[in-house]
Design an enzyme around this catalytic site. Structure first.
Site, PDB file in Angstrom:
ATOM      1  N   ALA A   1       0.802  -1.222   0.000  1.00  0.00           N
ATOM      2  CA  ALA A   1       0.000   0.000   0.000  1.00  0.00           C
ATOM      3  C   ALA A   1       0.833   1.268   0.000  1.00  0.00           C
ATOM      4  O   ALA A   1       0.336   2.339  -0.378  1.00  0.00           O
ATOM      5  CB  ALA A   1      -0.937   0.005   1.207  1.00  0.00           C
ATOM      6  N   ASP A   2       2.091   1.185   0.418  1.00  0.00           N
ATOM      7  CA  ASP A   2       2.912   2.394   0.531  1.00  0.00           C
ATOM      8  C   ASP A   2       4.357   2.083   0.149  1.00  0.00           C
ATOM      9  O   ASP A   2       5.270   2.211   0.964  1.00  0.00           O
ATOM     10  CB  ASP A   2       2.837   2.943   1.962  1.00  0.00           C
ATOM     11  CG  ASP A   2       3.504   4.313   2.093  1.00  0.00           C
ATOM     12  OD1 ASP A   2       3.663   4.995   1.063  1.00  0.00           O
ATOM     13  OD2 ASP A   2       3.868   4.681   3.223  1.00  0.00           O
ATOM     14  N   LEU A   3       4.546   1.660  -1.095  1.00  0.00           N
ATOM     15  CA  LEU A   3       5.890   1.330  -1.563  1.00  0.00           C
ATOM     16  C   LEU A   3       6.670   2.625  -1.773  1.00  0.00           C
ATOM     17  O   LEU A   3       6.391   3.386  -2.688  1.00  0.00           O
ATOM     18  CB  LEU A   3       5.819   0.526  -2.860  1.00  0.00           C
ATOM     19  CG  LEU A   3       7.151  -0.042  -3.342  1.00  0.00           C
ATOM     20  CD1 LEU A   3       7.691  -1.072  -2.355  1.00  0.00           C
ATOM     21  CD2 LEU A   3       6.999  -0.659  -4.727  1.00  0.00           C
TER      22      LEU A   3
ATOM     23  N   ASN B   1      10.719   2.205   2.774  1.00  0.00           N
ATOM     24  CA  ASN B   1      10.276   0.840   3.066  1.00  0.00           C
ATOM     25  C   ASN B   1      11.036  -0.223   2.284  1.00  0.00           C
ATOM     26  O   ASN B   1      10.685  -1.397   2.329  1.00  0.00           O
ATOM     27  CB  ASN B   1       8.775   0.706   2.786  1.00  0.00           C
ATOM     28  CG  ASN B   1       7.945   1.474   3.788  1.00  0.00           C
ATOM     29  OD1 ASN B   1       8.367   1.674   4.931  1.00  0.00           O
ATOM     30  ND2 ASN B   1       6.774   1.920   3.379  1.00  0.00           N
TER      31      ASN B   1
END
Length: 199
Positions: free
Chosen positions: A130-132, A136
């Site tokens: 969801a939040d590449l 991360n």
């Protein structure tokens, strides 16, 4: 025993227990709503909480051999229709985020290709992150690549989301370069990442 902490939207503490290193992360809201409701989420079932969903996804990905931290435990504190949550994962040794590395030095072409290959392995496993972003993605001293923070991630059939995932990472790199940079990132680096992804 707490041996350190990390700053970010979510609070994270580094723990050592029986010779093992873990990360305890507290789920904390971001964005506009996070200014008013820091860490409470609506939910009727602990099993459906963000912490349990992330734990189950990490367990599945780890079982499939994908480069993610092994999940250790999750905890949900329920109050009527709301909850707060935490997750504990294994700490991957000797890693730095892609964002941190690019602040110090450029990456060789082969390393960018390995980042692209890593992302492709998740997409082939039908895993949507969801939040590449560049914070991360972790790289260890051997150049091996890992992905962390699967909050809200899930398994889903392949589709247009894969390209959007890549676009999100690209935007994060350009944003870091323009707001917190400059970092060692140039257009040809992105092309090498895509080359690794598509090889």
């Amino acid at each position: 025993m707490v041996i350190g902490s990390a700053q970010g939207r979510g609070e994270a503490w580094f723990l050592r227990c029986d010779g093992r290193d873990w990360v305890l992360r507290h789920f904390r809201r971001g964005g506009l709503i996070g200014r008013f409701v820091h860490d409470w989420y609506f939910g009727l079932s602990a099993e459906a909480s963000r912490a349990f969903r992330e734990w189950r996804l990490l367990a599945e990905l780890h079982r499939e051999g994908l480069p993610v931290p092994r999940p250790v435990a999750s905890c949900v504190e329920k109050h009527l229709f709301f909850y707060r949550a935490d997750i504990i994962i294994e700490r991957i040794p000797d890693v730095r985020s892609l964002a941190q590395m690019l602040k110090d030095q450029p990456l060789p072409e082969r390393q960018w290709q390995k980042v692209g290959q890593c992302i492709r392995s998740f997409h082939e496993a039908e895993c949507w992150h969801a939040d590449l972003n560049a914070h991360n993605i972790l790289i260890d001293t051997d150049g091996d690549v890992y992905v962390i923070d699967f909050d809200r991630g899930r398994l889903r059939p392949r589709g247009g989301w894969a390209e959007k995932n890549l676009d999100r990472l690209h935007r994060s790199l350009k944003k870091i370069d323009s707001t917190a940079g400059p970092i060692h990132f140039k257009p040809s680096d992105w092309q090498e990442l895509l080359s690794g992804y598509r090889s």
